[in-house]
Structure formats: C-alpha cells, structure tokens
Design an enzyme around this catalytic site. Structure first.
Site, short mmCIF file in Angstrom:
data_model
loop_
_atom_site.label_atom_id
_atom_site.label_comp_id
_atom_site.label_asym_id
_atom_site.label_seq_id
_atom_site.Cartn_x
_atom_site.Cartn_y
_atom_site.Cartn_z
N HIS A 134 -31.06 -41.96 -6.15
CA HIS A 134 -32.11 -41.42 -7.03
C HIS A 134 -33.28 -41.05 -6.26
O HIS A 134 -33.71 -41.50 -5.18
CB HIS A 134 -32.27 -42.25 -8.01
CG HIS A 134 -31.27 -42.50 -8.88
ND1 HIS A 134 -31.42 -42.21 -10.29
CD2 HIS A 134 -30.35 -43.33 -8.69
CE1 HIS A 134 -30.08 -42.70 -10.86
NE2 HIS A 134 -29.65 -43.35 -10.33
N ASN A 212 -23.36 -53.20 -6.38
CA ASN A 212 -23.94 -51.98 -6.13
C ASN A 212 -25.41 -51.75 -6.47
O ASN A 212 -25.49 -51.95 -7.53
CB ASN A 212 -23.15 -50.61 -6.19
CG ASN A 212 -21.73 -50.81 -5.76
OD1 ASN A 212 -20.68 -50.79 -6.51
ND2 ASN A 212 -21.70 -50.84 -4.52
N GLY A 242 -12.23 -48.20 -4.08
CA GLY A 242 -11.60 -48.64 -2.79
C GLY A 242 -12.89 -48.23 -1.82
O GLY A 242 -12.81 -48.66 -0.58
N ASP A 267 -18.54 -43.59 -12.30
CA ASP A 267 -19.90 -43.09 -11.67
C ASP A 267 -19.79 -41.92 -11.10
O ASP A 267 -20.22 -41.53 -9.99
CB ASP A 267 -20.38 -44.14 -10.86
CG ASP A 267 -21.83 -43.92 -10.50
OD1 ASP A 267 -22.74 -43.37 -10.89
OD2 ASP A 267 -22.27 -44.52 -9.35
N GLY A 303 -22.89 -41.88 -5.98
CA GLY A 303 -21.85 -41.72 -7.13
C GLY A 303 -20.52 -41.72 -6.55
O GLY A 303 -20.17 -42.21 -5.36
#
Length: 381
Positions: A134, A212, A242, A267, A303
């Site tokens: 971001h 995360n 993964g 995501d 993402g």
C-alpha cells in the site's frame, strides 16, 4: 431458465458429511430435493461435487483490477468464476479518498446487479509500519467520519473494512462498523495483544490475512496473532498459496482456531489467471515472477496470483486437510461471515445452484453458478 438436471455418481460434500455415489438435483437457479422425471441426468462418477467457493478478499484477476472500470471488474469476476469462485467480494487498495469514494459508487452498482457480493475496503486506514503493498503517503488514521464517508459511498454494499485499530480513531471506527453491520477486520496492523483484544471487544470479527502484515508471535509480546487466534468471535483469513504461509503456520491456525473459524482467501491481484509480467496494484507497480507478486520498489509481497481452486487443492493434497475442512474454509465459513448462508456456501435444497465439479486429483472440471454452467464439464462438451 436453465433446464432441470441431476448430477449423479459423484462424491458429494454435504453439511452432514461426504456422500459417496451422491446426487444433486438442480431446477432453474436452485438446488432441489428432487427433480422432474424429464430432468437430464449427467453421470459424474469419479468426481467430487462441492459448494461454490466464496472469496471475501480479492483485488482482481484476468489482467484486470477491482479498482478499474466496470468492464475490468466483470473480467476479473469471470476469471475467478472459471476457477470455482461463485461468490466474490471486491477489495480495493489504498488510494486518494475521492478515488475510493468514486470506486465505491461503481462497485455498489455491480453489487446491486448481483455481479459481486459487496465491497471490502483494504486501506487507507492501516499502519505505515505494516503497509505491505500500500502507498504510504496515502495512508491515514481511521477517523470515524472518513470511514463513514466510504460506507455512505458504498450505499449499503460495504461488507468489510480492514484497519489498524491501534491508530487514532481505530476503536471508535470498529464500533461504527459493527453498528452498521459491516465487518471490522484487523490487518496491516502493529497492534499489541491488548490493543487487538480491545478491538475484538469493540466488534472486530475478522483477521485480515492472519500472520501477514502484522507483528510476529513473540513469547513476551504475543501481539495480534495470539489475540485473533484465541477468540471464538474471530474468523481468520489465510492465503494458502505456499508463499504467504509456511505449512506449519497454516497448521497452527487450524489447530487453535479450528476449521469453523478459518476462511481461505486469494488476496488476488490482476495477474491471477494470467501469468508473470508487470502489473499495477493501485498506484504501485508490481512484478510477477514464477507466480509470486512483489512490488517493483522495495520487493514486498503484493497480493497473490492465487485462485481458490488452487487453495482447495493445496489444502487437501499438501496440507492434508480433510475435504470437509477445506469446504468449511472455502465455502461454509465465508458465506456465514457475509450473512449469505441462506443462499450459498453449502449444497442444500433451496439454495443457489452454485457448485464446483472436481476430478479425483481435485482439478476443476465444471463450475455452475445459479444453475448456469460457467465452466462446462467435459461430459457436456
């Protein structure tokens, strides 16, 4: 209207468990307890039938973004439908407030048409310490008046807002969201254990991609992870590609939260369903290499390129979850979280005919949404 049909012979995952040599009847847009005598019978022996997947956190796919035009949004939606996601919440990324307000108006129209299940605002109310992919200069504190501006722009179609509750206005914004029936999600946060617990007490019910973009679990400072895992009111998002999570972290989440509190998400960004190359995520440039998306500047993971069929297959073949637990995480739990369990999330009479046909290797062979084939099974070619 779609013709009546019966899918026969598959292993069918029902709320009560797996039924071998099962049958699912579809009449029009709905699953029915039975089918007319003239219904088409399709033999799907050797396959699995599971509910359509529900993705509550997704930024795009097919080379298109949910921050783009209506055509872009529909292209991304279609890409994910081909991979089994029949219900999808469109996620935005941090941008100027007027840009987000304008995009909320566009997305709310598509939600009203039934193309998406609502809007998820990820940012701008997140911590610069945990910003991930971001734009830092566009971040802001979660002032309730600013949060309310986005809710108003979404015209009742806002489903979730991710915020860092430790920032000024964070707890008040959580309360505001809860009062308006919008999910308050804790993510991209530098909160302590105590601050996270306070946010949950104020009404936060989701952990945005747990592990995360938040402090790691520490024996003296357990941080948000411990608070989010231990509270029965919280559903934890996991990106099972993964890359974002070590298998042991996923196992830890399932062990402590239980399958009933996990929601697998993608995501996903533009590259999902497309491939490697250069893309934009909001105002930031992303390089996708070998399926992993990272910011060109700084290298942060940006993402994913995940689709939920891949998350499902990995869950049962690599993580060794049961098919029933995978269905919980991909369909049942996110549908319940969105308040859509009366329509989607399980294969039951009266619900939408949203289903995914998988072969014995858990690869998608057919996708049906509201009684219409999105991806046509080989049996009907």
């Amino acid at each position: 209207m779609a013709p009546s049909l019966v899918l026969a012979g598959a292993r069918v995952v029902l709320p009560t468990g797996v039924v071998d040599d099962g049958r699912v009847a579809v009449d029009g847009t709905k699953i029915t307890a039975g089918a007319p005598g003239d219904a088409d019978v399709i033999d799907v022996t050797g396959h699995w039938l599971v509910p359509g997947f529900v993705d509550i956190h997704n930024h795009g796919g097919g080379g298109a973004s949910f921050s783009g035009s209506a055509e872009d949004v529909l292209r991304a939606v279609h890409t994910h439908r081909l991979h089994g996601t029949t219900t999808l919440v469109a996620s935005t990324v941090t941008d100027e407030m007027d840009v987000l307000v304008r995009q909320a108006g566009l997305l709310s129209e598509l939600a009203e048409q039934g193309d998406i299940a609502g809007i998820h605002f990820e940012g701008p109310f997140i911590s610069p310490c945990r910003k991930g992919a971001h734009s830092e200069e566009l971040l802001r504190d979660p002032d309730p008046a600013e949060v309310r501006k986005l809710l108003d722009a979404a015209r009742g179609k806002a489903r979730m807002v991710t915020l860092a509750a430790e920032l000024p206005g964070g707890i008040d914004s959580v309360r505001l969201l809860a009062e308006h029936g919008v999910i308050a999600a804790i993510g991209h946060t530098d909160a302590t254990y105590e601050q996270t617990a306070e946010a949950i007490g104020a009404g936060a019910t989701v952990a945005t991609h747990l592990f995360n973009a938040m402090p790691a679990l520490n024996h003296r400072a357990p941080g948000p992870i411990a608070a989010l895992l231990e509270d029965e009111r919280v559903t934890v998002e996991l990106i099972n590609d993964g890359t974002h999570l070590h298998p042991a972290a996923l196992e830890l989440a399932f062990h402590h939260a239980g399958a009933h509190r996990v929601a697998f998400i993608t995501d996903a960004m533009d590259a999902a369903g497309v491939g490697d190359g250069r893309y934009m995520l909001g105002p930031l440039e992303v390089e996708v290499s070998e399926g992993v998306a990272r910011l060109v500047e700084g290298g942060s993971i940006a993402g994913s390129t995940l689709t939920l069929d891949r998350a499902f297959k990995r869950a049962v073949t690599v993580d060794r979850l049961s098919v029933e637990d995978a269905v919980q995480a991909l369909s049942v739990n996110p549908a319940r979280l969105l308040g859509l369990s009366d329509r989607v999330g399980s294969l039951e009479p009266g619900k939408d005919a949203d289903l995914v046909l998988l072969d014995a290797d858990f690869d998608v062979k057919g996708v049906m949404r509201q009684g219409e084939w999105v991806a046509v099974p080989p049996q009907l070619d």
